[in-house]
Scaffold this motif. Structure first.
Motif, PDB file in Angstrom:
ATOM      1  N   LEU B 297       0.841  -1.207   0.000  1.00 20.30           N
ATOM      2  CA  LEU B 297       0.000   0.000   0.000  1.00 20.30           C
ATOM      3  C   LEU B 297       0.877   1.259   0.000  1.00 20.30           C
ATOM      4  CD1 LEU B 297      -2.755   1.409   0.240  1.00 20.30           C
ATOM      5  CD2 LEU B 297      -2.519   1.242   2.718  1.00 20.30           C
ATOM      6  N   TYR B 298       1.839   1.300   0.900  1.00 24.75           N
ATOM      7  CA  TYR B 298       2.673   2.495   0.993  1.00 24.75           C
ATOM      8  C   TYR B 298       3.504   2.712  -0.268  1.00 24.75           C
ATOM      9  CZ  TYR B 298       1.701   4.351   5.556  1.00 24.75           C
ATOM     10  OH  TYR B 298       1.088   4.977   6.600  1.00 24.75           O
ATOM     11  N   ALA B 299       4.015   1.627  -0.836  1.00 23.59           N
ATOM     12  CA  ALA B 299       4.837   1.756  -2.044  1.00 23.59           C
ATOM     13  C   ALA B 299       4.020   2.362  -3.188  1.00 23.59           C
ATOM     14  CB  ALA B 299       5.379   0.394  -2.439  1.00 23.59           C
ATOM     15  N   ILE B 300       2.779   1.906  -3.337  1.00 23.89           N
ATOM     16  CA  ILE B 300       1.921   2.440  -4.408  1.00 23.89           C
ATOM     17  C   ILE B 300       1.662   3.928  -4.173  1.00 23.89           C
ATOM     18  CG2 ILE B 300      -0.403   2.349  -5.399  1.00 23.89           C
ATOM     19  CD1 ILE B 300      -0.339  -0.698  -4.749  1.00 23.89           C
ATOM     20  N   LEU B 301       1.353   4.271  -2.916  1.00 24.67           N
ATOM     21  CA  LEU B 301       1.057   5.673  -2.615  1.00 24.67           C
ATOM     22  C   LEU B 301       2.282   6.560  -2.853  1.00 24.67           C
ATOM     23  CD1 LEU B 301      -1.078   5.277   0.631  1.00 24.67           C
ATOM     24  CD2 LEU B 301      -1.872   6.027  -1.608  1.00 24.67           C
ATOM     25  N   ALA B 386      -7.598   0.148  -4.798  1.00 26.53           N
ATOM     26  CA  ALA B 386      -8.077   1.538  -4.884  1.00 26.53           C
ATOM     27  C   ALA B 386      -6.880   2.471  -5.046  1.00 26.53           C
ATOM     28  CB  ALA B 386      -8.872   1.893  -3.636  1.00 26.53           C
ATOM     29  N   ALA B 387      -5.824   2.224  -4.264  1.00 27.70           N
ATOM     30  CA  ALA B 387      -4.619   3.058  -4.366  1.00 27.70           C
ATOM     31  C   ALA B 387      -3.982   2.907  -5.747  1.00 27.70           C
ATOM     32  CB  ALA B 387      -3.619   2.663  -3.283  1.00 27.70           C
ATOM     33  N   LEU B 388      -4.017   1.698  -6.259  1.00 31.90           N
ATOM     34  CA  LEU B 388      -3.440   1.433  -7.575  1.00 31.90           C
ATOM     35  C   LEU B 388      -4.214   2.192  -8.651  1.00 31.90           C
ATOM     36  CD1 LEU B 388      -1.060  -0.285  -8.456  1.00 31.90           C
ATOM     37  CD2 LEU B 388      -2.622  -2.144  -8.966  1.00 31.90           C
ATOM     38  N   TRP B 389      -5.524   2.217  -8.501  1.00 30.39           N
ATOM     39  CA  TRP B 389      -6.374   2.928  -9.471  1.00 30.39           C
ATOM     40  C   TRP B 389      -6.114   4.432  -9.384  1.00 30.39           C
ATOM     41  CZ3 TRP B 389     -10.405   6.523  -8.957  1.00 30.39           C
ATOM     42  CH2 TRP B 389     -11.125   6.755 -10.130  1.00 30.39           C
ATOM     43  N   VAL B 390      -6.144   4.957  -8.162  1.00 27.43           N
ATOM     44  CA  VAL B 390      -5.911   6.395  -7.972  1.00 27.43           C
ATOM     45  C   VAL B 390      -4.492   6.745  -8.441  1.00 27.43           C
ATOM     46  CG1 VAL B 390      -5.648   8.233  -6.250  1.00 27.43           C
ATOM     47  CG2 VAL B 390      -7.530   6.619  -6.058  1.00 27.43           C
ATOM     48  N   GLY B 391      -3.521   5.913  -8.042  1.00 24.50           N
ATOM     49  CA  GLY B 391      -2.131   6.160  -8.405  1.00 24.50           C
ATOM     50  C   GLY B 391      -1.928   6.188  -9.909  1.00 24.50           C
ATOM     51  N   SER B 392      -2.571   5.258 -10.598  1.00 20.17           N
ATOM     52  CA  SER B 392      -2.439   5.213 -12.060  1.00 20.17           C
ATOM     53  C   SER B 392      -3.013   6.472 -12.695  1.00 20.17           C
ATOM     54  CB  SER B 392      -3.159   3.994 -12.613  1.00 20.17           C
ATOM     55  OG  SER B 392      -2.654   2.840 -12.015  1.00 20.17           O
ATOM     56  N   LYS B 393      -4.129   6.939 -12.130  1.00 11.07           N
ATOM     57  CA  LYS B 393      -4.744   8.169 -12.653  1.00 11.07           C
ATOM     58  C   LYS B 393      -3.801   9.355 -12.448  1.00 11.07           C
ATOM     59  CE  LYS B 393      -8.990   7.034 -13.934  1.00 11.07           C
ATOM     60  NZ  LYS B 393      -9.551   7.376 -15.247  1.00 11.07           N
ATOM     61  N   LEU B 394      -3.207   9.416 -11.252  1.00 13.27           N
ATOM     62  CA  LEU B 394      -2.296  10.525 -10.959  1.00 13.27           C
ATOM     63  C   LEU B 394      -1.056  10.437 -11.842  1.00 13.27           C
ATOM     64  CD1 LEU B 394      -2.504  10.688  -7.064  1.00 13.27           C
ATOM     65  CD2 LEU B 394      -3.723  12.065  -8.734  1.00 13.27           C
ATOM     66  N   PHE B 395      -0.612   9.218 -12.065  1.00 10.52           N
ATOM     67  CA  PHE B 395       0.516   8.978 -12.972  1.00 10.52           C
ATOM     68  C   PHE B 395       0.221   9.574 -14.337  1.00 10.52           C
ATOM     69  CE2 PHE B 395       4.090   5.776 -12.963  1.00 10.52           C
ATOM     70  CZ  PHE B 395       4.454   6.028 -11.656  1.00 10.52           C
ATOM     71  N   GLU B 396      -1.002   9.288 -14.819  1.00 16.24           N
ATOM     72  CA  GLU B 396      -1.396   9.663 -16.179  1.00 16.24           C
ATOM     73  C   GLU B 396      -1.154  11.143 -16.431  1.00 16.24           C
ATOM     74  OE1 GLU B 396      -5.263   8.141 -17.386  1.00 16.24           O
ATOM     75  OE2 GLU B 396      -5.588   9.985 -18.524  1.00 16.24           O
ATOM     76  N   VAL B 397      -1.525  11.954 -15.462  1.00 14.12           N
ATOM     77  CA  VAL B 397      -1.376  13.393 -15.674  1.00 14.12           C
ATOM     78  C   VAL B 397      -0.110  13.912 -14.997  1.00 14.12           C
ATOM     79  CG1 VAL B 397      -2.382  15.629 -15.130  1.00 14.12           C
ATOM     80  CG2 VAL B 397      -3.794  13.804 -16.059  1.00 14.12           C
ATOM     81  N   GLY B 398       0.132  13.477 -13.759  1.00 12.24           N
ATOM     82  CA  GLY B 398       1.285  13.987 -12.999  1.00 12.24           C
ATOM     83  C   GLY B 398       2.595  13.797 -13.719  1.00 12.24           C
ATOM     84  N   LEU B 399       2.775  12.653 -14.345  1.00 13.85           N
ATOM     85  CA  LEU B 399       4.049  12.351 -14.993  1.00 13.85           C
ATOM     86  C   LEU B 399       4.325  13.232 -16.196  1.00 13.85           C
ATOM     87  CD1 LEU B 399       4.222   8.458 -14.895  1.00 13.85           C
ATOM     88  CD2 LEU B 399       5.614  10.068 -13.633  1.00 13.85           C
ATOM     89  N   LEU B 400       3.276  13.711 -16.818  1.00 13.30           N
ATOM     90  CA  LEU B 400       3.472  14.467 -18.061  1.00 13.30           C
ATOM     91  C   LEU B 400       3.360  15.975 -17.870  1.00 13.30           C
ATOM     92  CD1 LEU B 400       1.508  12.129 -20.464  1.00 13.30           C
ATOM     93  CD2 LEU B 400       3.944  12.199 -20.033  1.00 13.30           C
ATOM     94  N   VAL B 401       3.108  16.398 -16.601  1.00 12.17           N
ATOM     95  CA  VAL B 401       3.080  17.826 -16.328  1.00 12.17           C
ATOM     96  C   VAL B 401       4.430  18.195 -15.744  1.00 12.17           C
ATOM     97  CG1 VAL B 401       1.945  19.658 -15.018  1.00 12.17           C
ATOM     98  CG2 VAL B 401       0.600  17.799 -15.958  1.00 12.17           C
ATOM     99  N   TYR B 402       5.251  18.885 -16.547  1.00 18.60           N
ATOM    100  CA  TYR B 402       6.631  19.097 -16.152  1.00 18.60           C
ATOM    101  C   TYR B 402       6.861  20.410 -15.416  1.00 18.60           C
ATOM    102  CZ  TYR B 402       7.274  15.389 -19.547  1.00 18.60           C
ATOM    103  OH  TYR B 402       7.188  14.210 -20.231  1.00 18.60           O
ATOM    104  N   ASP B 403       6.033  21.390 -15.692  1.00 21.74           N
ATOM    105  CA  ASP B 403       6.340  22.727 -15.196  1.00 21.74           C
ATOM    106  C   ASP B 403       5.688  23.054 -13.859  1.00 21.74           C
ATOM    107  OD1 ASP B 403       7.670  23.015 -17.585  1.00 21.74           O
ATOM    108  OD2 ASP B 403       5.862  23.700 -18.609  1.00 21.74           O
ATOM    109  N   LYS B 404       4.561  22.441 -13.575  1.00 20.05           N
ATOM    110  CA  LYS B 404       3.884  22.789 -12.314  1.00 20.05           C
ATOM    111  C   LYS B 404       3.203  21.556 -11.744  1.00 20.05           C
ATOM    112  CE  LYS B 404      -0.649  24.109 -14.181  1.00 20.05           C
ATOM    113  NZ  LYS B 404      -1.496  23.249 -13.421  1.00 20.05           N
TER     114      LYS B 404
END
Lengths: 295, 418
Positions: B297-301, B386-404
């Protein structure tokens, strides 16, 4: 090869891609053009299945977006490599992620390194390469798994003229090998040389779409360029004559065809060394279309 | 999810991170300290004897004989069994002289009214600590009891008076059944092992999350991430990283155990086996379950939060929130020893972020209600996808937003699928 229908993507209240439709045909070099923030990268990311659209349909190689990843290559605009990884290992890892077997990936990566003159650097770390070398390596990283369809987002960005020529040659070679290439670039002179058809998008919408030659003809100015000693003053249908580097640009009056001007010149016995409809560079079309829209 | 891609990413993460200078230094630091201790021991083997003598001198209270000045008459003559440790003096001055000359370690001056008041003056040299040692000595206690009661009561009663209780503890379950005898070793292990496991969990979380953050932040900073996510799904990338870096953590622990075994000539391994044998199977099994679920759980978060930061530092700040939550059970640790089933402990056991450490501390201390065990495991098992689902969603956008960094509003919009 690619069929995009009514594609839409929003970021909050901002519409990045607005009901966009176009198709890319097999074995063509297709130019995806537009000003910054027009929605080009978003469109590519959706086709690459990195982003999900809010509406519309994407078919890549006859399959829904995301199911053909192994056959698609991608050189993103925001790009980089694992700096501490060895050059050959980098290519092998990226090829494996695309589904290529490790042994096959190794031999193909070695062959590609030879093709871009980096075979002696295979065992060195990426961070030891010069910027130009890294850019060449990035390019081959996008094709290491031998894809059928290749997206190149600003492939000439930051390259010196020598490396521009190398990449141009590589693109031409890939085209000859039967690959389909989607090229997004702000360097219109290179797009003119390389692309068969183009799509110009602005504010997420298609504003120009079709064969480059037809588009250029459509936007050709009402000017002919004549290389001769002098232009007769009584030539009919001419609004203005402008000397230009040993030649003359004749601005035609409304409704006057360039064939009529050529005939009139010949009738008067003018010695013509060259006659052409004045070409319009793509960047001028770009500025005219996008600038007109912005205005 | 394509398992082959997950395996390729996990293998890559493992091979890259195991060569990191930070990992090598941290992994080798512990065995190196052990080796250094052994080396120093060998080098100074001769001198160590002298050092030992020095400390022995410092701690030595001198002669071990205790002088007795008896004014009550109960201790005269001294019983023969105490002749080797106690010596009677008629006058206090003579006893004091012997004490100052180093012939005695202390002197007991027993008053005339001893039977009524129990008053005894203890004379010692050095600090008052020595007098306290004499007072608490089992031998001195037996000396008094034996002299007062010999010939007065049954010898068995006399022996009990000298050593009134040989304590053996038993813990009752809620149904009143004894849960088995607990030896001294069992008592130690019941505290030691859960604490060891809980600290191990939190340490591994910190270490592995550090690697996860570094891995994600580096891929984001170097912009290689977009090439990677054009080949694999975010969920495959995250799963591969969690697995690969989890294996790194296990490798590190394995190296520490093996090096400990090597340096101690196998003593550590024997201790570990004995310790495991002393822990009830229920505690051991649940400890492993909570450890694995907690780490996952913690690793995914950590991986998903790491993707949101624009720099390594920003990612670490964000991840610090979860690290803080993980240590909350330690903050109420002392309170737990007396009441492991308190309401606050039970509530924290159902909260996924505190459940692993909370339950690992509670389970060995008492019989935890079965609903707490089932509930906490269920909370963790449900929260991981649930964490995996949320994490993947955050990955989707977070990883590609470089400036902010994405705002909370944007994150909420992503999670709602907009």
């Amino acid at each position: 090869m690619i069929q995009i229908t009514d594609l839409t993507k929003r970021y909050g209240d901002v519409v990045a891609v607005d009901h966009l439709s176009f198709a890319v045909r097999e074995n063509e070099i297709f130019g995806l053009l537009g000003p910054n923030g027009a929605g080009k990268t978003t469109t590519i990311r959706i086709i690459m299945d990195i982003l999900q659209p809010d509406g519309g349909e994407v078919q890549v190689l006859g399959q829904p977006s995301g199911q053909a990843k192994a056959r698609v290559g991608y050189l993103p605009e925001e790009r980089g490599l694992y700096r501490n990884l060895k050059v050959l290992d980098t290519l092998v890892y990226l090829a494996e992620l695309k589904g290529m077997a490790r042994s096959v990936a190794r031999s193909r990566a070695a062959a590609l390194l030879e093709r871009i003159d980096l075979q002696d650097w295979a065992g060195r770390k990426v961070k030891e390469l010069s910027q130009g070398m890294q850019q060449r390596l990035q390019f081959v990283a996008s094709i290491v798994h031998d894809p059928d369809l290749i997206f190149l987002d600003e492939p000439f960005q930051g390259l010196d003229p020598l490396n521009v020529e190398r990449i141009k040659r590589l693109i031409a070679d890939l085209h000859r090998e039967g690959k389909t290439i989607v090229l997004s670039s702000h360097q219109m002179n290179l797009v003119e040389v390389l692309c068969d058809r183009i799509l110009l998008i602005n504010r997420g919408q298609a504003v120009l779409y079709g064969y480059l030659a037809e588009i250029k003809e459509q936007y050709a100015p009402n000017v002919v360029r004549v290389r001769t000693r002098e232009v007769p003053a009584d030539l009919p249908g001419i609004a203005a004559v402008e000397p230009d580097d040993g030649a003359f640009n004749l601005v035609l009056g409304a409704g006057v065809h360039h064939q009529d001007v050529l005939r009139a010149l010949l009738d008067r016995g003018v010695e013509i060394r060259a006659f052409e409809v004045a070409p319009v560079p793509l960047d001028k079309i770009f500025v005219r279309v996008v600038g007109g829209e912005e205005a | 999810m394509e398992l082959r891609k997950v395996w390729i990413i996990a293998r890559q993460e493992y091979l890259v991170n195991i060569r990191r200078a930070g990992f090598i230094i941290m992994t080798l630091a512990l065995p190196a300290l052990g080796a250094l201790a052994l080396l120093l021991g060998a080098l100074f083997a001769g001198q160590m004897e002298q050092v030992g003598e020095f400390f022995a001198q410092q701690l030595d209270t001198g002669a071990q004989m205790i002088g007795v000045v008896d004014r009550s008459g109960f201790f005269s003559p001294l019983l023969p069994q105490y002749a080797e440790q106690f010596i009677a003096y008629e006058h206090e001055e003579a006893a004091r002289t012997a004490l100052l000359d180093g012939e005695l370690s202390s002197v007991l001056v027993i008053g005339e009214d001893y039977l009524e008041t129990g008053k005894v003056v203890v004379l010692t040299t050095g600090s008052g600590f020595n007098a306290a040692v004499v007072e608490d000595s089992a031998t001195v206690r037996a000396f008094f009891v034996d002299h007062i009661l010999t010939g007065q009561v049954d010898p068995a009663i006399q022996a009990r008076a000298a050593d009134p209780a040989n304590v053996e503890s038993q813990t009752l379950s809620s149904s009143g059944e004894a849960q088995g005898e607990e030896s001294g070793w069992g008592l130690v292990s019941s505290f030691l092992i859960p604490y060891f496991l809980a600290i191990f969990l939190v340490t591994t979380i910190f270490v592995s999350s550090g690697y996860l953050l570094q891995s994600v932040a580096e891929e984001k900073e170097s912009r290689v991430i977009e090439i990677v996510v054009s080949s694999v799904r975010p969920v495959e990338l995250m799963t591969g990283k969690v697995a690969g870096l989890g294996a790194i953590g296990l490798t590190q622990v394995l190296i520490w155990i093996l090096s400990g075994w090597g340096f101690s000539g196998g003593a550590t391994a024997i201790w570990a086996v004995s310790a495991a044998a002393a822990i009830p199977a229920r505690v051991l099994v649940l400890g492993v379950v909570y450890y694995l679920l907690g780490y996952t759980l913690y690793a995914i978060l950590m991986a998903s939060v790491g993707a949101l930061g624009t720099t390594m530092r920003e990612s670490q700040q964000l991840a610090g929130i979860f690290s803080m939550v993980a240590v909350v059970p330690y903050m109420i640790g002392s309170f737990l020893f007396t009441n492991p089933n308190a309401l606050v402990a039970r509530l924290l056991s159902f909260f996924p972020l505190t459940a692993p450490t909370m339950m690992m501390m509670r389970v060995p201390l008492a019989e935890v209600p079965w609903i707490d065990v089932v509930g906490s495991i269920a909370a963790l098992v449900l929260s991981i996808p649930a964490a995996l689902w949320v994490g993947s969603k955050l990955f989707e956008v977070g990883l590609l937003v470089y400036d902010k960094r994405p705002t909370m509003k944007e994150i909420w919009a992503i999670l709602r699928g907009r």
